[in-house]
Scaffold this active site. Sequence first.
Site, mmCIF file in Angstrom:
data_model
loop_
_atom_site.group_PDB
_atom_site.id
_atom_site.type_symbol
_atom_site.label_atom_id
_atom_site.label_comp_id
_atom_site.label_asym_id
_atom_site.label_seq_id
_atom_site.Cartn_x
_atom_site.Cartn_y
_atom_site.Cartn_z
ATOM 1 C CE LYS A 69 -3.993 2.043 0.538
ATOM 2 N NZ LYS A 69 -3.713 2.725 -0.747
ATOM 3 C CE LYS A 105 4.776 7.391 -1.010
ATOM 4 N NZ LYS A 105 3.851 7.477 0.132
ATOM 5 C CG ASN A 220 -6.523 16.817 4.822
ATOM 6 O OD1 ASN A 220 -6.025 15.816 5.327
ATOM 7 N ND2 ASN A 220 -7.820 16.921 4.601
#
Length: 427
Positions: A69, A105, A220
Site C-alpha cells: 500500500k 510507493k 488538511n
Amino acid sequence: MAQINAFEMAQKQFDGVAKLLNLDPQISEVLRWPMREFSFRIPVRMDDGSLRVFQGYRVQHNDARGPNKGGIRFHPNETLDTVRALATWMTWKCAVADIPLGGGKGGIIVDPATLTTPEKERLCRGWVQTMWKNIGPRQDVPAPDVGTTPQMMGWMMDEYSKLTGEYTPGVFTGKPLGGGGSEGRTEATGYGVIYTVREAMKHLNMDPGKSVAALQGFGNVSQYAAIGFIEMLGGTVACVSCWDREDRTSYTFSHKDGVDPRYLLTITDQYGTIDKSKAKSAGYLIEDGEAWIGKEADVLIPAALEGQVNAETVKRVSSRVRLVAEGANGPATPEADEFFKANNIFNIPDFLCNAGGVTTSYFESVQNDMNFYWTKEEVLQRLDTKMTLAFHGVLQMSEREGVTMRDAAYMVAIDRVVRAMQLRGWV
Ligand code: NAD
C-alpha cells in the site's frame, strides 16, 4: 552540500532498531531492501502530436502482512531511491497501525503542472498499462501522493478495470466521493492525530479541557486536528500557521479568545493559505511564521512540513509544553528529539500519529471489495478504535523496553513484519 539519500536514511533507521531488537542479521538483510522494484518507460502522445517518454517506478517493499500500500508521486526530482525509502516507511506505518497491508510507493519523473489535463490522463493510464499485472486489491493498492489527485486515481482505476474486464474500485484508494471514495477520508488524518493526543493526555494525566495547543500549518491535517482538539477534547487552539505564496513567507494566526478553525476554513484557499486581511478584520493577530513554536501551550502539533522542529527552532519551545504530536511527516530532527528527551516532553512519532490517513485508505479498499459503504460515523468510529489500539501498543513497548516512543513505534512495526514473515515460512 551533499544531498541526503532518503533510502540510506531509511536503512540506517532500520539498522538502529534491528540492533535494539537483536534481530538476526539474515532477517535484517530481507527487510533492508524492497522485495520487488519496477522501473519502466511510459510513452505518451502529447497534445501537439509529439511523443514524450516518461520514467515510471513502483517499489513493493514487503507484503508479508498483506497487499502493498502506498502513494504514487508525480515529481520532477523523483528517484528510485526516494521511492524505495517511501515504500519502506509505508511497511512500518501499516504495521504500526496494525492494518493488514505491506509497503509500496510509486512515481513518475514529471512536473504535473507542465501537462494539460488530457496529457495527464494519458500518462496516468500509461502507468497502469505497464503495471496492471502487478497491482490489484490482493497485490498492491496505490493512492494519491505529492502531485497526484483523486481525479487521477479515478482514471487509473478505470484503466485497470478496463484491462482486467472487471470493475475493481479497490485497486486504488483516495478516489473521489461518489467514485468509490470513502466518507471520512478528509477528516481522517487530523482526527487520527487527535485520537492519539487524547490517549497521550490520559497517560500523562493532562486535563484536555484545560489544555492549549499550538499548531503549525492550516492544510488538511492541521484543519481537522484543530477542529478535533476543540470539538472532541474541549481544548483551546492558541494558533495555526500557513505559508503565504504571495508574500513568500509564513505567518502565525492567533486570537485572544482562541482560534476558531471552522471560521478560518471559510477564509482559507485549497492550498491551506489563510486570507490575512479577513483574519485581521476578525480580530486575529498575525505574527511571523515561527511564532507558533514559542506559544504558551501544553501541546505542539507540527502539521506542515518536515524538519520544522530543529536545533534552532526548538530553543523557542515554552517550558509549559508537555506533548508533541507529529501530524506532518518527519517534522522533528534528531536535535529536537534530544531536546524532547532532556525536557521530558512526550512525543507521538509521525508514522503513528498521522497513520489515520492510510488507515482510512485501507477502509476505502475494504468497502470497495465488499461493495458496501459505511457512514462517516462508522468510518470514524473504526478509525478511533484502530488509532487507540496502535497508540497503546507503542506506549507499552516504550515502557517495557525503556525506549522513546519513536524507537518503540519502529520496534512494534518491525516485530510485526518479522513475525508475519516467520509465520509464512519466509525466514
Ligand atoms: P497541505 O498541503 O494540505 O497543507 C500544508 C499546510 O502547511 C498549508 O496550510 C501550508 O500553507 C502550510 N505550510 C507550508 N509551509 C509552511 C511553513 N513554512 N510554515 C507554516 N506553514 C506552512 O498538506 P497536508 O495534507 O495537511 O499535509 C501536511 C503534512 O502531513 C505533510 O508532512 C504530509 O506529508 C503529512 N501527512 C498528510 C496526510 C494526509 O492525509 N493529508 C497523511 C499523512 C501525513
